[in-house]
Design an enzyme around this catalytic site. Structure first.
Site, short mmCIF file in Angstrom:
data_model
loop_
_atom_site.label_atom_id
_atom_site.label_comp_id
_atom_site.label_asym_id
_atom_site.label_seq_id
_atom_site.Cartn_x
_atom_site.Cartn_y
_atom_site.Cartn_z
N PHE A 109 44.19 33.97 43.87
CA PHE A 109 43.77 35.33 44.11
C PHE A 109 44.61 36.01 45.19
CE2 PHE A 109 39.60 33.12 43.12
CZ PHE A 109 39.75 33.30 41.76
N TRP B 42 39.15 42.18 42.09
CA TRP B 42 39.98 41.60 43.15
C TRP B 42 40.18 40.11 42.92
CZ3 TRP B 42 39.27 37.63 46.59
CH2 TRP B 42 40.17 37.54 47.66
N HIS B 43 39.15 39.44 42.43
CA HIS B 43 39.22 37.99 42.27
C HIS B 43 40.16 37.54 41.15
CE1 HIS B 43 35.72 37.84 44.96
NE2 HIS B 43 36.04 36.57 45.14
N GLY B 44 40.40 38.38 40.19
CA GLY B 44 41.31 37.95 39.14
C GLY B 44 41.49 39.00 38.06
#
Length: 492
Positions: free
Chosen positions: A492, A324-326
């Protein structure tokens, strides 16, 4: 629009003024127009994605609301449509090229042809935040936890509410929707409290995060030019940079909402004082960690399953959190590390307790607490290397060089390559301002353990209060970084 921009310092007072001058039954429209303007100031065309996501989830929610709990199975097609739409948008803009490039690399390694083209798409700002917020709404409506919102304008405001639109906190409909329909009176004390909270967020961002960024970026963008103590200090600085950058954004968002009468959830509670990794995640990015707990970990079975499945649920949850973060393997490794930390902590709990007793730590609670806090901080630092590094190869180099630096006491004490940072343009000034600002922040954190800093300040005479305010403003103007650097979590 950035919080730390001249435009926002004009925009926000204008919106607040219009908000309180407008009749209560039309205030939602002022905030909705302001929120779309706030987002459109970055890239107007991408407001269409925001609008599309809003309309799909609104009509899916209304459709699910037509069926009773006994007819819950009839809600499923609309839930699936909502989830598919949001995940497709997120997947196309954020993950398509990542998985496509990974597949191309595998094909190349196997000497196979691969002709799937890449898309040159700019990642919409805050897409991971508002898609998760709308998905949680659809899931809650499906399960009957909330009633579907009938007012399209109010629902659109729930999705786009500008203080938390692009970097959270990720709000739940059960908390925010009703507030958007509530009449908020003008309150001097509440507004002052909100402005103080915003000021604290700006201090974290401008005085700490953006000053630290000058040093961290120089090292992490050219890691092979440095070694030893410089890499270690830069990693420690990054830990404070990302905390101050992201918690600073949350403070500004929460404070801005408070000025207008809204309560957003807390997103950080002094996470670097955690005594375990699980406690760290109950204090760090709380709106996201609780989202994954409620909408992924628990549906997978949580801890109400056999042990191996419990460990699997934990690991998968943090693996997805990393992704999810990257869209980079460094974030996947970062998430996997935290999943491993949690599983390892559960498996070795009795052994670690026995070791603490044998070392006499349990009989010295204060010492034991700080051993735990420093151990957790070291584990978090190790994982931050992967989070910040541009590639896994660079992360491994940084870790190897850091370990070698610790082993070489002479070099560690000399700190020869640290001079590359300290003697860059205004290097020592930036270094000194950052360290002093961190010390001020940690002093505030210690005070907050025993009470409210705002209440402490409000009890002082007016001359003392305003003296503190003016001193803080002058310090920020003299030593802050005003390059309008984006907040880290915008990516993000």
């Amino acid at each position: 629009m950035l919080f730390n921009s001249t435009e926002f310092f004009i925009f926000f007072p204008a919106v607040v003024t219009l908000y309180f001058l407008t009749p209560p039954n039309r205030r939602w429209l002022i905030l909705l127009l302001a929120s779309y303007y706030f987002y459109a100031s970055w890239r107007p065309a991408y407001t269409l994605i925001l609008l599309g996501s809003t309309l799909i989830d609104y009509f899916c929610g209304r459709a699910m609301g037509r069926y009773s709990d006994e007819e819950k199975h009839k809600r499923k097609p609309y839930l699936y449509l909502s989830l598919f739409s949001n995940l497709s948008i997120l997947g196309l803009f954020k993950y398509y090229n990542f998985f496509n490039d990974s597949a191309r690399d595998v094909a190349s390694a196997l000497n196979m042809d691969y002709a799937v083209p890449a898309f040159e798409l700019l990642l919409p700002m805050g897409i991971s935040f508002y898609t998760f917020q709308t998905m949680s709404y659809s899931i809650d409506v499906y399960h009957g936890r909330i009633k579907p919102e009938r007012h399209l304008g109010v629902f659109a405001l729930f999705v786009t509410f500008f203080p938390q639109l692009v970097a959270g906190p990720i709000e739940r409909a059960g908390n925010l929707l009703e507030q958007l329909k509530t009449h908020h009176e003008f309150s001097y004390d509440r507004i002052v409290g909100g402005l103080r909270r915003m000021g604290w967020g700006f201090f974290k961002k401008i005085m700490i995060a953006d000053n630290l960024a000058l040093m961290v970026n120089q090292v992490y963008n050219n890691p092979t030019d440095y070694e030893g103590i410089t890499l270690i200090i830069s990693t420690v600085f990054f830990a404070f940079q990302i905390y101050c950058d992201f918690s600073g954004y949350s403070d500004i968002a929460i404070g801005a909402a408070q000025v207008m009468g809204f309560r957003l959830m807390e997103n950080f509670r002094r996470p670097y004082y955690s005594k375990s990794i699980s406690e760290f995640w109950s204090r760090w990015h709380i709106s996201l960690s609780s989202w994954f707990r409620d909408y992924l970990y628990i549906p997978l079975g949580g801890n109400r399953v056999v042990k191996w499945r419990w460990y699997y649920n934990l690991f998968i949850t943090f693996l997805v959190s990393g992704l999810w973060h990257g869209a980079n393997w460094t974030f996947v490794v970062w998430g996997a590390l935290h999943g491993f930390y949690l599983v390892f902590a559960i498996v070795t709990a009795s052994q670690r307790d026995a070791m603490a007793r044998s070392l006499g730590l349990t009989s010295r609670p204060l010492l034991y607490k700080w051993v735990q806090v420093l151990s957790v901080f070291a584990l978090v630092l190790f994982s931050w290397v992967f989070f910040r590094a541009n590639s896994i190869g660079e992360a491994i180099y940084i870790l190897q060089s850091s370990v070698a630096g610790i082993g070489n006491i002479r070099q560690l004490l000399a700190g020869i390559d640290l001079q590359h940072i300290l003697f860059m343009d205004q290097g020592f000034k930036v270094f000194a301002v950052s360290v002093i600002s961190i010390m001020i922040m940690e002093t505030v954190h210690l005070i907050q353990r025993h009470g409210s800093v705002s209440q402490l300040i409000s009890q002082k005479p007016a001359v003392v209060r305003w003296g503190l305010y003016y001193a803080a403003i002058v310090a920020v103007l003299l030593f802050g970084q005003f390059g309008h650097q984006e907040f880290i979590y915008f990516q993000f």
